[in-house]
Motif scaffolding. Structure first.
Motif, PDB file in Angstrom:
ATOM      1  N   ALA A 225     -37.302  11.002 -44.467  1.00  0.00           N
ATOM      2  CA  ALA A 225     -36.646  10.367 -43.146  1.00  0.00           C
ATOM      3  C   ALA A 225     -35.108  10.552 -43.328  1.00  0.00           C
ATOM      4  CB  ALA A 225     -36.794   8.843 -43.220  1.00  0.00           C
ATOM      5  N   LEU A 226     -34.635  10.718 -44.471  1.00  0.00           N
ATOM      6  CA  LEU A 226     -33.169  10.978 -44.612  1.00  0.00           C
ATOM      7  C   LEU A 226     -32.931  12.696 -44.230  1.00  0.00           C
ATOM      8  CD1 LEU A 226     -30.336  10.574 -45.777  1.00  0.00           C
ATOM      9  CD2 LEU A 226     -31.082  11.515 -48.003  1.00  0.00           C
TER      10      LEU A 226
ATOM     11  N   THR B 119     -29.967  25.114 -38.934  1.00  0.00           N
ATOM     12  CA  THR B 119     -30.393  24.040 -39.564  1.00  0.00           C
ATOM     13  C   THR B 119     -31.717  24.165 -40.354  1.00  0.00           C
ATOM     14  OG1 THR B 119     -29.538  22.436 -37.846  1.00  0.00           O
ATOM     15  CG2 THR B 119     -31.277  21.373 -39.197  1.00  0.00           C
ATOM     16  N   PHE B 120     -32.713  24.977 -39.915  1.00  0.00           N
ATOM     17  CA  PHE B 120     -33.845  25.087 -40.676  1.00  0.00           C
ATOM     18  C   PHE B 120     -33.523  26.196 -41.773  1.00  0.00           C
ATOM     19  CE2 PHE B 120     -37.810  24.814 -37.663  1.00  0.00           C
ATOM     20  CZ  PHE B 120     -37.250  23.264 -37.130  1.00  0.00           C
TER      21      PHE B 120
ATOM     22  N   LEU C 121     -30.589  13.601 -41.152  1.00  0.00           N
ATOM     23  CA  LEU C 121     -29.307  14.740 -41.367  1.00  0.00           C
ATOM     24  C   LEU C 121     -29.829  15.988 -40.754  1.00  0.00           C
ATOM     25  CD1 LEU C 121     -28.807  14.020 -45.179  1.00  0.00           C
ATOM     26  CD2 LEU C 121     -27.305  13.066 -43.219  1.00  0.00           C
ATOM     27  N   GLY C 122     -30.873  16.313 -40.642  1.00  0.00           N
ATOM     28  CA  GLY C 122     -31.090  17.611 -39.782  1.00  0.00           C
ATOM     29  C   GLY C 122     -31.056  17.614 -38.269  1.00  0.00           C
ATOM     30  N   SER C 123     -31.204  16.394 -37.828  1.00  0.00           N
ATOM     31  CA  SER C 123     -30.930  16.041 -36.232  1.00  0.00           C
ATOM     32  C   SER C 123     -29.525  16.071 -36.012  1.00  0.00           C
ATOM     33  CB  SER C 123     -31.828  14.877 -36.077  1.00  0.00           C
ATOM     34  OG  SER C 123     -33.216  14.812 -36.137  1.00  0.00           O
TER      35      SER C 123
ATOM     36  N   PRO D  64     -38.793  20.962 -42.631  1.00  0.00           N
ATOM     37  CA  PRO D  64     -39.657  19.830 -41.385  1.00  0.00           C
ATOM     38  C   PRO D  64     -41.142  20.108 -41.891  1.00  0.00           C
ATOM     39  CG  PRO D  64     -38.043  21.380 -40.346  1.00  0.00           C
ATOM     40  CD  PRO D  64     -38.034  22.103 -41.579  1.00  0.00           C
ATOM     41  N   MET D  65     -41.790  18.860 -41.912  1.00  0.00           N
ATOM     42  CA  MET D  65     -43.119  18.734 -42.298  1.00  0.00           C
ATOM     43  C   MET D  65     -43.938  19.591 -41.458  1.00  0.00           C
ATOM     44  SD  MET D  65     -44.902  14.975 -42.825  1.00  0.00           S
ATOM     45  CE  MET D  65     -43.774  14.422 -41.584  1.00  0.00           C
ATOM     46  N   PHE D  66     -43.961  19.721 -40.132  1.00  0.00           N
ATOM     47  CA  PHE D  66     -45.167  20.284 -39.549  1.00  0.00           C
ATOM     48  C   PHE D  66     -44.667  21.876 -39.176  1.00  0.00           C
ATOM     49  CE2 PHE D  66     -45.681  16.069 -37.905  1.00  0.00           C
ATOM     50  CZ  PHE D  66     -46.910  15.858 -38.639  1.00  0.00           C
TER      51      PHE D  66
END
Length: 103
Positions: free
Chosen positions: A23-24, A65-66, A28-30, A76-78
């Motif tokens: 979640a953190l 960001t990626f 932060l990525g967003s 990112p998870m997916f």
């Protein structure tokens, strides 16, 4: 000859610590993507029309960001197996198409 062990199909155990960490990094990525988009769009607006500067800024911000999240070992998870440049290109193209359709 010794036999090779089969690849482990065991799933990662989801603990509260793992959820908080995910979640953190999501938040932060967003925030980083949003901040980079605003800054890059303001810089690019000087050189090109706003329609294209927004699309390019979103694509660059998503790719940056990626790359950073992958460097920090928290992709990112997916989208773990998606190249950051491909994700940025798809995001920028999506914004471009959406802006064109919404006119």
């Amino acid at each position: 000859m010794p036999r090779k062990k089969a690849a482990s199909t065991r799933k990662e155990k989801i603990t509260p610590t793992v959820l908080v960490r995910r979640a953190l990094f999501f938040v932060l990525g967003s925030l980083l993507t949003g901040f980079l988009t605003v800054v890059l769009e303001a810089m690019l607006r000087e050189f090109m029309p706003r329609h294209f500067s927004v699309s390019l800024a979103v694509g660059l911000a998503v790719a940056a960001t990626f790359w950073l999240l992958r460097f920090l070992k928290h992709p990112p998870m997916f989208l773990k197996n998606v190249h950051p440049l491909a994700a940025g290109l798809c995001a920028g193209l999506g914004v471009h198409i959406a802006r064109t359709w919404l006119r």
